[in-house]
Structure formats: C-alpha cells, structure tokens
Design a protein around this motif. Structure first.
Motif, PDB file in Angstrom:
ATOM      1  N   PRO A  91      67.885  71.065  46.680  1.00  0.00           N
ATOM      2  CA  PRO A  91      66.466  70.982  46.301  1.00  0.00           C
ATOM      3  C   PRO A  91      65.762  69.768  46.919  1.00  0.00           C
ATOM      4  CG  PRO A  91      67.777  71.571  44.383  1.00  0.00           C
ATOM      5  CD  PRO A  91      68.740  71.254  45.492  1.00  0.00           C
ATOM      6  N   LEU A  92      66.424  68.597  46.914  1.00  0.00           N
ATOM      7  CA  LEU A  92      65.790  67.406  47.505  1.00  0.00           C
ATOM      8  C   LEU A  92      65.491  67.622  48.992  1.00  0.00           C
ATOM      9  CD1 LEU A  92      67.904  64.490  45.969  1.00  0.00           C
ATOM     10  CD2 LEU A  92      65.413  64.583  45.961  1.00  0.00           C
ATOM     11  N   ALA A  93      66.483  68.104  49.733  1.00  0.00           N
ATOM     12  CA  ALA A  93      66.328  68.253  51.187  1.00  0.00           C
ATOM     13  C   ALA A  93      65.278  69.311  51.510  1.00  0.00           C
ATOM     14  CB  ALA A  93      67.679  68.616  51.812  1.00  0.00           C
ATOM     15  N   ILE A  94      65.254  70.382  50.747  1.00  0.00           N
ATOM     16  CA  ILE A  94      64.301  71.472  51.026  1.00  0.00           C
ATOM     17  C   ILE A  94      62.881  71.015  50.691  1.00  0.00           C
ATOM     18  CG2 ILE A  94      63.606  73.790  50.289  1.00  0.00           C
ATOM     19  CD1 ILE A  94      66.700  74.375  50.011  1.00  0.00           C
ATOM     20  N   VAL A 139      58.092  74.229  42.415  1.00  0.00           N
ATOM     21  CA  VAL A 139      58.528  74.585  41.064  1.00  0.00           C
ATOM     22  C   VAL A 139      60.017  74.267  40.935  1.00  0.00           C
ATOM     23  CG1 VAL A 139      58.590  76.382  39.309  1.00  0.00           C
ATOM     24  CG2 VAL A 139      56.801  76.425  41.072  1.00  0.00           C
ATOM     25  N   LEU A 140      60.327  73.317  40.046  1.00  0.00           N
ATOM     26  CA  LEU A 140      61.695  72.818  39.879  1.00  0.00           C
ATOM     27  C   LEU A 140      62.233  73.213  38.508  1.00  0.00           C
ATOM     28  CD1 LEU A 140      60.927  69.299  41.333  1.00  0.00           C
ATOM     29  CD2 LEU A 140      62.423  70.994  42.404  1.00  0.00           C
ATOM     30  N   ALA A 180      73.920  65.549  35.348  1.00  0.00           N
ATOM     31  CA  ALA A 180      73.449  64.415  36.170  1.00  0.00           C
ATOM     32  C   ALA A 180      72.524  64.926  37.278  1.00  0.00           C
ATOM     33  CB  ALA A 180      74.648  63.678  36.769  1.00  0.00           C
ATOM     34  N   ALA A 181      72.896  66.054  37.888  1.00  0.00           N
ATOM     35  CA  ALA A 181      72.052  66.628  38.951  1.00  0.00           C
ATOM     36  C   ALA A 181      70.698  67.053  38.378  1.00  0.00           C
ATOM     37  CB  ALA A 181      72.761  67.821  39.585  1.00  0.00           C
ATOM     38  N   LYS A 182      70.700  67.628  37.192  1.00  0.00           N
ATOM     39  CA  LYS A 182      69.428  68.077  36.600  1.00  0.00           C
ATOM     40  C   LYS A 182      68.542  66.886  36.232  1.00  0.00           C
ATOM     41  CE  LYS A 182      69.830  72.518  36.944  1.00  0.00           C
ATOM     42  NZ  LYS A 182      69.011  73.217  37.944  1.00  0.00           N
ATOM     43  N   LEU A 206      62.991  63.791  40.675  1.00  0.00           N
ATOM     44  CA  LEU A 206      62.277  64.299  41.855  1.00  0.00           C
ATOM     45  C   LEU A 206      60.872  64.779  41.465  1.00  0.00           C
ATOM     46  CD1 LEU A 206      62.003  65.382  44.780  1.00  0.00           C
ATOM     47  CD2 LEU A 206      63.256  67.425  44.044  1.00  0.00           C
ATOM     48  N   ALA A 207      60.777  65.511  40.369  1.00  0.00           N
ATOM     49  CA  ALA A 207      59.460  66.009  39.933  1.00  0.00           C
ATOM     50  C   ALA A 207      58.518  64.836  39.668  1.00  0.00           C
ATOM     51  CB  ALA A 207      59.620  66.870  38.679  1.00  0.00           C
TER      52      ALA A 207
END
Ligand SMILES: NC(=O)c1ccc[n+]([C@@H]2O[C@H](COP(=O)([O-])OP(=O)(O)OC[C@H]3O[C@@H](n4cnc5c(N)ncnc54)[C@H](OP(=O)(O)O)[C@@H]3O)[C@@H](O)[C@H]2O)c1
Length: 243
Positions: free
Chosen positions: A113-116, A132-133, A151-153, A159-160
């Motif tokens: 998600p970060l890279a995209i 939309v995350l 942790a990823a979530k 990021l949001a």
C-alpha cells in the motif's frame, strides 16, 4: 475516470470491484492470481458491460509494485480513485513467527500500500482523486496475536494521517476504514465473537462515500463501540484477554 482496486480477487475487494463496475467505472484490478482476475474481469464485462483490465502481482515478493501499476495504467482514462482492500493474516502470527513470514506479512499489508500510494500520488492529485485505505479492529490495541498484521494496520493508519497532513482536502481525499469482522477468506473458519458482516454491504457503503471529503469510519459501525470499550479496558483486565 479510472478506479484501481488492489486485492480485487476476493472478499471486500471483489465486492468493491463489482459495485464500481455496476456504476460504470473503468477498472484496473490487482491481485496475485492471473486466472482468478481474468475470471472476475470476464464476469464484470458480461454482467455490467464494464471496461476492466487486470494486473497479476505477488505483493509478498514484488519489489516495486508502484512502478508495475503505473505501467499498467498506460492508456487508461485519468485515475479518480485508488482502493486498497488488500490484506493477509496468518493463524501463527504470534510472537514466534519466522523472519521470512514477518517480511511477507509486512510486504502485503504495509509495503505494497505505501509503495503504490507513493507511485500513484501525482496522478491522484492531478484528478483531485481519492485514496481508500483499510485498517482493522485488530489494530486498536496490541495483543499477543496478529502481532505483525496489527502492526502493519497501525502503519496504514499512520499513512492515512500523513496523506491528510500533507494534502489539502481539495488536492486529495483520504478515506480510512477501520473494519470489524467480514465474512471473507480472512476470517474463514475462525470462531468470531460477533457475527461477520457481508462484504457486499460494506462495499456498497465504501463506494457510496467515494465522492465525499476525507474521513475515518468504522464499518460495520457497531465496531466503533467495540473499539472504544477495548481502548478503555484497564490494563490488568486487557492482559487476560486471549481472543
Ligand atoms: N475480513 C475481515 O474480517 C477483516 C477485518 C478487518 C480488516 N480487514 C481488511 O479488509 C481488507 C479486505 O480483506 P478481506 O477480508 O476481503 O480479505 P480476503 O478475502 O483475504 O482478500 C484479500 C485480497 O488481498 C489479495 N492478496 C493477498 N495476498 C496477496 C499477494 N501476495 N499479492 C497480491 N494480492 C494479495 C488477495 O488476492 P490473492 O490472494 O488472489 O492474491 C485478495 O484479493 C484487508 O485490508 C483486510 O486486512 C478484513
């Protein structure tokens, strides 16, 4: 205007793709399995006359998923929305997971998600589009289960916040969903404390809100209350929770 759905082959992502196709949106669908994607795209073309393209990428091992998406979008109408209902969890994601598996979980749930988002940001800003995350009720408070996934979530939530801090609402709209249990592959076979929601109901709500400004929402809404209770549980009591 085009919508990209990453994690479109099952569960919520597939339901979102169906809802967008029904509303006539040109689509780029991304997941790991080319055959699954081809079957879904063919179905959406037949049932809704939708313009659908697909991109098969294994996000557990793809070093630069953003560049692959940018290349795949060549020739598409401008990008209006990027939806990232991609995710993977493991039943052995406790405090003993081996490093390679930790890396895969982080790659799918956070790095991709970060890279995209980074790669597609210029196009989204040009169109005053929406990102939309999807976070999870699992990220409300750290526990001894779903350690890497949670942790990823939390990273997705950060990021949001970063996107909203950097971009004015008229440059980029940022939608963050904190999801409770959905009836999908991710929860298949699990003994859940509350009934799982239908992915198509959640997809309907997500797509209905696409034109709106930035915001954060719990879906189904009752999970806002669940999260509030979990947050205020006294530590000694919270420590005894095992599910
Ligand atoms: N289900 C729940 O109860 C729940 C609760 C809270 C949050 N969420 C979040 O909601 C979102 C949607 O979840 P869901 O329940 O719909 O999950 P799902 O049915 O398991 O679908 C996950 C999607 O991610 C894709 N994906 C997984 N690994 C991939 C990989 N290595 N490369 C490319 N794509 C990959 C899958 O496609 P392939 O496997 O074909 O690659 C699939 O399209 C996720 O962000 C999830 O974390 C779900």
């Amino acid at each position: 205007m085009t919508a990209v759905v990453v994690g479109a082959s099952s569960g919520l992502g597939r339901a979102i793709a169906t809802e967008l196709a029904r509303r006539g949106q040109p689509l780029l669908l991304v997941a790991s399995d080319a055959r699954d994607l081809d079957a879904i795209a063919a179905d959406l073309r037949i049932r809704h006359g939708a313009s659908v393209r697909t991109l098969a990428l294994d996000l557990a091992s793809e070093p630069d998923p953003g560049a692959r998406l940018v290349a795949a979008l060549d020739g598409f109408p401008p990008l209006a929305s990027l939806l990232l209902p991609v995710g993977m969890s493991r039943s052995d994601d406790d405090l003993g997971l081996e490093p390679r598996r930790i890396g895969e979980l982080l790659a799918i749930n956070l790095h991709a998600p970060l890279a995209i988002v980074h790669a597609l940001l210029p196009r989204l800003r040009e169109a005053r589009g929406a990102v939309v995350l999807f976070s999870s009720i699992a990220a409300v408070r750290g526990r001894g289960r779903n350690v890497v996934y949670a942790a990823a979530k939390r990273g997705i939530e950060s990021l949001a916040e970063s996107l909203r801090q950097r971009h004015a609402p008229d440059e980029l709209r940022v939608h963050l969903y904190r999801l409770g249990f959905l009836a999908t592959n991710l929860t298949h076979g699990l003994a859940l404390p509350t009934p799982a929601a239908s992915p198509s109901d959640v997809a309907h709500a997500v797509v209905d809100r696409l034109p709106r400004g930035s915001g954060r929402w719990y879906l189904p809404r009752r999970f806002a209350l669940v999260a509030a209770v979990v947050r205020v549980l006294p530590w000694p009591l919270f420590r005894t929770m095992r599910s």
